[in-house]
Design a protein around this motif. Structure first.
Motif, PDB file in Angstrom:
ATOM      1  N   ASP A  63       0.924  -1.187  -0.008  1.00 10.35           N
ATOM      2  CA  ASP A  63       0.045   0.026  -0.020  1.00 10.35           C
ATOM      3  C   ASP A  63       0.869   1.241   0.135  1.00 10.35           C
ATOM      4  O   ASP A  63       0.300   2.246   0.100  1.00 10.35           O
ATOM      5  CB  ASP A  63      -1.040  -0.082   1.093  1.00 10.35           C
ATOM      6  N   HIS A  64       2.053   0.991  -0.425  1.00 10.90           N
ATOM      7  CA  HIS A  64       2.810   2.352  -0.344  1.00 10.90           C
ATOM      8  C   HIS A  64       2.646   3.146  -1.522  1.00 10.90           C
ATOM      9  O   HIS A  64       2.220   2.813  -2.402  1.00 10.90           O
ATOM     10  CB  HIS A  64       4.475   1.574  -0.660  1.00 10.90           C
ATOM     11  N   PRO A  65       2.443   4.444  -1.016  1.00 11.70           N
ATOM     12  CA  PRO A  65       1.877   5.355  -2.053  1.00 11.70           C
ATOM     13  C   PRO A  65       2.967   5.528  -3.231  1.00 11.70           C
ATOM     14  O   PRO A  65       4.206   5.274  -3.017  1.00 11.70           O
ATOM     15  CB  PRO A  65       1.884   6.879  -1.321  1.00 11.70           C
ATOM     16  N   HIS A  66       2.298   5.688  -4.487  1.00 10.82           N
ATOM     17  CA  HIS A  66       3.221   5.697  -5.627  1.00 10.82           C
ATOM     18  C   HIS A  66       4.235   7.094  -5.661  1.00 10.82           C
ATOM     19  O   HIS A  66       4.084   8.014  -6.565  1.00 10.82           O
ATOM     20  CB  HIS A  66       2.412   5.553  -6.790  1.00 10.82           C
ATOM     21  N   GLN A  67       4.977   7.460  -4.761  1.00  6.56           N
ATOM     22  CA  GLN A  67       5.486   8.813  -4.288  1.00  6.56           C
ATOM     23  C   GLN A  67       6.759   8.650  -3.536  1.00  6.56           C
ATOM     24  O   GLN A  67       6.829   7.677  -2.518  1.00  6.56           O
ATOM     25  CB  GLN A  67       4.602   9.505  -3.736  1.00  6.56           C
ATOM     26  N   MET A  68       7.981   9.189  -4.076  1.00 11.99           N
ATOM     27  CA  MET A  68       9.079   9.148  -3.201  1.00 11.99           C
ATOM     28  C   MET A  68       8.770   9.939  -2.032  1.00 11.99           C
ATOM     29  O   MET A  68       8.601  10.820  -1.883  1.00 11.99           O
ATOM     30  CB  MET A  68      10.298   9.680  -4.224  1.00 11.99           C
TER      31      MET A  68
END
Length: 618
Positions: free
Chosen positions: A68-73
Motif C-alpha cells: 500500500d505504499h503510495p506511488h510517491q518518493m
C-alpha cells in the motif's frame, strides 16, 4: 490518536520497512555455488546522487516496499535507495594506486562481478570476460520467490573488454579504451527503464529496471532485477573450458533456482534432471524467439548466450530495439562487427539450444563431443517444431484472436499456412534499392506496414452492412493502408500482382474469422476481434528511434530544470499507456492502476509526437 501522531507512526513504519533493502548487501548464492565464477571487489558508498527513477510496482512485487505504499518518493525511501545503490567498486587501479578512501564508506561485504562468455573478447573460452561495469547487489526473497538484483555503472572491472585490451588495470571514468569506462550514461538507463517495462507488459520475459541513481555529469547507476539474471554464457564458458565441476555447480544452481521459484518442475536428483532442464530450455527459447519475430523485437542473439537470460528473456537493452514494421535487414554496427538481424534470431536461438544439448551430454558423460554432432538432437528438433507452433499462435494473437479462436483456426487444416504465405508476401517486402546506412548500423527498409491492416481490416469488417462473406475492402484502400512511409514513388504503384495477393489475403482472412467463430456466426466475434487488434497494434508503439529521441528530450528538459519527480511521472505514464495488453500476465499492482500520473503536458505531448513521427522506424 491525533492525525499528527498517526502520520508520524506511518512514517516510522515505512522507514522500518525499508530495511528489506538491507538484504542487498553483496552476498549472493552464486558465490558458494561457483567458487571461480566471479571476481570479488570491495565496495565503497558514494554518498551522493539523486533517485531519478524508481519502479514502485516492481519494488512491491519484490516485497521491498509495502503493497500500500503510495506511488510517491519519500525522503526516507530516497535516503535508503542512495545508501543501497549509490556505490562504486574499489578496483585494481584503485588498489595499486593506493587511492585514499574513507574507511567509513567501505561496505562490510565484497560484491561480485560474474564471469561469462562474450564473443567480443579475443578469448573465446570466457577466461577474460564477464561483468565489465557491473556488480551483483544480491538477492531479495519474498513470498517464496527469489529475485536477483545487479547494478551497472559501478566502476570498471578487470573483465571489461577495455581492461583486457589495455592489459592493465583501468581507472573508472577513463575513456582511453572502448568499453573501459565502467560508467553508465543516464540516457541509456532512462531508455532501458521505459523499454524493459513495456516489454514486460507485452508478456516478454525480461530484466526490469528497479532504480536509477543520477550521479550527475550525464552518468548514473542502473539497478536491474529479475527472478533469475543468469545467462547461458555463465554456463557455456565452463563447457568451452571443459571444467566439469564448475559447469555442474553452475548448472545445478540454475536448476535449483528455477525449481525453487516454481518455474520448472524438476524433482529428480539424478543426471536425468539435465535432460528435463534441456526440455524447458528448448521450449522457452522457441516461445521467446517466436515473440521476438512476430513483435519485431531486435535482441542481439548469438551462440555465446551473452545477450539473453538463461530462461529465455531480454537482458542488456543497449542494443535492443522494437521496430515499427518488419525491418529484418537491420544490423547494429558494433564497431568491430555487425549484429545478427531479425531473420537470423531463430537460427541463433536454435544454436543456443544446440550448445545446451552439447552441455547436457557433457554433464552426463564427462566427454565433450563436437557441437556439430548435436545439430539434429531431439531438443533442437523440438525447438524447430515449437517455434513454428508458437510463431503461428503469436501472429494470430497479434491479429486479435483469443486462445480458443486460435485453436479453431490452427485446427482448420492448412488454412493458416495459406494465409501466412500471403501475409509474409507483404510483410517481408522491401522498398526498391538496397541496404543503406542508418545512424547506428545498416538497414533495407520494409515496404509495407502490416500492423495497420491487422488493426484496420477487422474494424472495417465489423462496420459492414452486407453479408459477412460479401464485405470487402477496396484494393486501393487496402494498398494505401499498408504502404509504409519508406515507400518510394515506384513502390507506391499497385500492380496486378499486388491486387491478386490483396484479394487472396482478404478471402483467407475472412475464412479464418469464420473458423475462429466455430459454431457461431462471424459477426458475433468480429467486434471483439477489432477491439483486441486495436489494442495490440496501437500507433503508440515506441520504436527504437522514438525512444532515443524521447530520452534526449527528457534529458534536455532535465538540464533546463525539470524536477526528478516529473521524470518519474513521465516514465510511469509512458509505461502505463502500455498496460492492459490481452493475455499478458502482470501483477495486481498494474491491474489496480486507476489513474494516470499528472505530467507536464507540453513536454508529454512532444514525446507523443516523437512516437508518432517514428512509428514505422527501427
Amino acid at each position: 490518536m491525533t492525525m499528527k501522531h498517526s502520520g508520524a507512526r506511518k512514517l516510522r513504519e515505512l522507514a522500518n520497512f525499508y530495511s528489506s533493502f538491507d538484504q542487498l548487501n553483496g552476498v549472493h548464492p552464486w558465490m558458494d555455488a561457483v567458487k571461480e565464477g566471479y571476481v570479488s571487489y570491495r565496495v565503497r558508498a558514494l554518498e551522493t546522487g539523486k533517485v531519478a527513477y524508481f519502479n514502485f510496482i516492481l519494488a512491491k512485487e519484490m516485497g521491498l516496499i509495502p503493497a500500500d505504499h503510495p506511488h510517491q518518493m519519500t525522503e526516507e525511501l530516497e535516503k535508503k535507495l542512495i545508501e543501497t545503490f549509490s556505490i562504486q567498486i574499489i578496483n585494481e587501479y584503485d588498489e595499486i594506486s593506493q587511492r585514499r578512501i574513507d574507511p567509513k564508506t567501505i561496505r562490510p561485504h565484497r560484491y561480485m562481478a560474474t564471469r561469462y562468455l562474450q564473443l567480443q573478447h579475443a578469448n573465446k573460452q570466457g577466461k577474460t570476460s564477464g561483468d565489465g561495469r557491473g556488480i551483483w547487489n544480491g538477492t531479495a526473497y519474498y513470498r517464496g520467490t527469489t529475485w536477483d538484483v545487479s547494478s551497472r555503472g559501478t566502476g570498471v572491472t578487470c573483465l571489461a573488454p577495455g581492461a583486457v585490451a589495455a592489459a592493465r588495470p583501468l581507472k573508472t571514468g577513463g575513456t582511453e579504451f572502448g568499453y573501459g569506462c565502467g560508467l553508465a550514461e543516464i540516457d541509456e538507463l532512462f531508455g532501458a527503464s521505459i523499454l524493459a517495462e513495456i516489454m514486460h507488459l507485452q508478456g516478454i520475459n525480461t530484466e526490469r529496471v528497479l532504480c536509477i541513481i543520477d550521479l550527475g555529469k550525464g552518468y548514473g547507476i542502473g539497478v536491474r532485477a529479475a527472478k533469475n539474471l543468469i545467462r547461458p554464457a555463465h554456463l557455456f564458458l565452463y563447457l568451452k573450458q571443459e571444467r566439469y565441476d564448475l559447469l555442474k555447480g553452475a548448472t545445478d544452481y540454475l536448476i535449483d533456482r528455477q525449481v525453487d521459484n516454481r518455474v520448472w518442475d524438476i524433482t529428480t536428483k539424478t543426471t536425468a534432471r539435465y535432460d528435463e532442464m534441456l526440455h524447458y530450455i528448448s521450449d522457452s527459447f522457441a516461445d521467446f524467439t517466436a515473440k521476438l519475430d512476430i513483435d519485431y523485437i531486435f535482441a542481439w542473439l548469438d551462440w555465446d548466450g551473452d545477450n539473453v537470460l538463461a530462461d529465455a528473456g531480454i537482458i542488456d537493452y543497449g542494443s535492443v530495439r522494437q521496430f515499427g514494421i518488419r525491418h529484418d535487414k537491420y544490423r547494429y554496427d558494433d564497431v568491430e562487427r555487425f549484429s545478427t538481424n531479425l531473420n537470423e534470431q531463430r537460427a541463433k536461438a536454435r544454436l543456443i539450444v544446440q550448445v545446451f544439448a552439447q552441455m547436457v551430454d557433457y554433464l552426463k558423460t564427462k566427454k565433450k563431443k563436437s557441437l556439430r554432432s548435436f545439430a539434429q538432437h531431439p531438443a533442437v528438433i523440438a525447438f524447430d517444431k515449437k517455434f513454428t507452433q508458437k510463431r503461428s499462435e503469436r501472429l494470430l494473437y497479434r491479429m486479435g484472436f483469443n486462445e480458443a479462436q486460435r485453436e479453431n483456426i490452427l485446427a482448420s487444416g492448412d488454412l493458416f499456412h495459406k494465409f501466412d504465405k500471403e501475409f509474409s508476401f507483404f510483410e517481408r517486402a522491401k522498398i526498391s534499392g538496397s541496404v543503406e546506412k542508418v545512424a547506428d548500423g545498416v538497414n533495407h527498409a520494409a515496404l509495407y506496414n502490416m500492423r495497420n491492416i491487422m488493426k484496420d481490416l477487422p474494424r472495417f469488417l465489423a462496420t459492414g452492412t452486407a453479408a459477412f462473406e460479401d464485405r470487402k475492402m477496396e484494393e486501393s484502400v487496402f494498398f494505401k493502408t499498408i504502404l509504409s512511409g519508406f515507400a518510394k514513388a515506384r513502390d507506391a504503384r499497385m500492380g496486378e500482382k499486388q491486387r491478386r495477393h490483396i484479394e487472396n489475403f482478404q478471402n483467407l482472412y475472412k475464412q479464418m474469422v469464420k473458423a475462429a467463430a466455430g459454431k457461431q456466426k462471424p459477426d458475433t466475434i468480429i467486434k471483439g476481434l477489432a477491439e483486441r487488434s486495436e489494442k495490440l497494434n496501437t500507433t503508440k508503439r515506441i520504436t527504437g528511434n522514438a525512444l532515443i529521441e524521447m530520452v534526449d528530450e527528457l534529458i534536455s528538459a532535465k538540464k533546463k530544470g525539470l524536477p526528478m519527480e516529473q521524470i518519474q511521472k513521465i516514465i510511469d505514464r509512458l509505461v502505463f499507456d502500455n498496460a492492459g495488453m490481452p493475455e499478458a500476465l502482470t501483477s495486481r499492482y498494474y491491474r489496480e492502476i486507476n489513474s494516470t500520473p499528472a505530467v507536464k503536458m507540453d513536454l508529454y505531448a512532444k514525446l507523443l509526437s516523437l512516437v508518432e513521427e517514428n512509428k514505422e522506424s527501427i
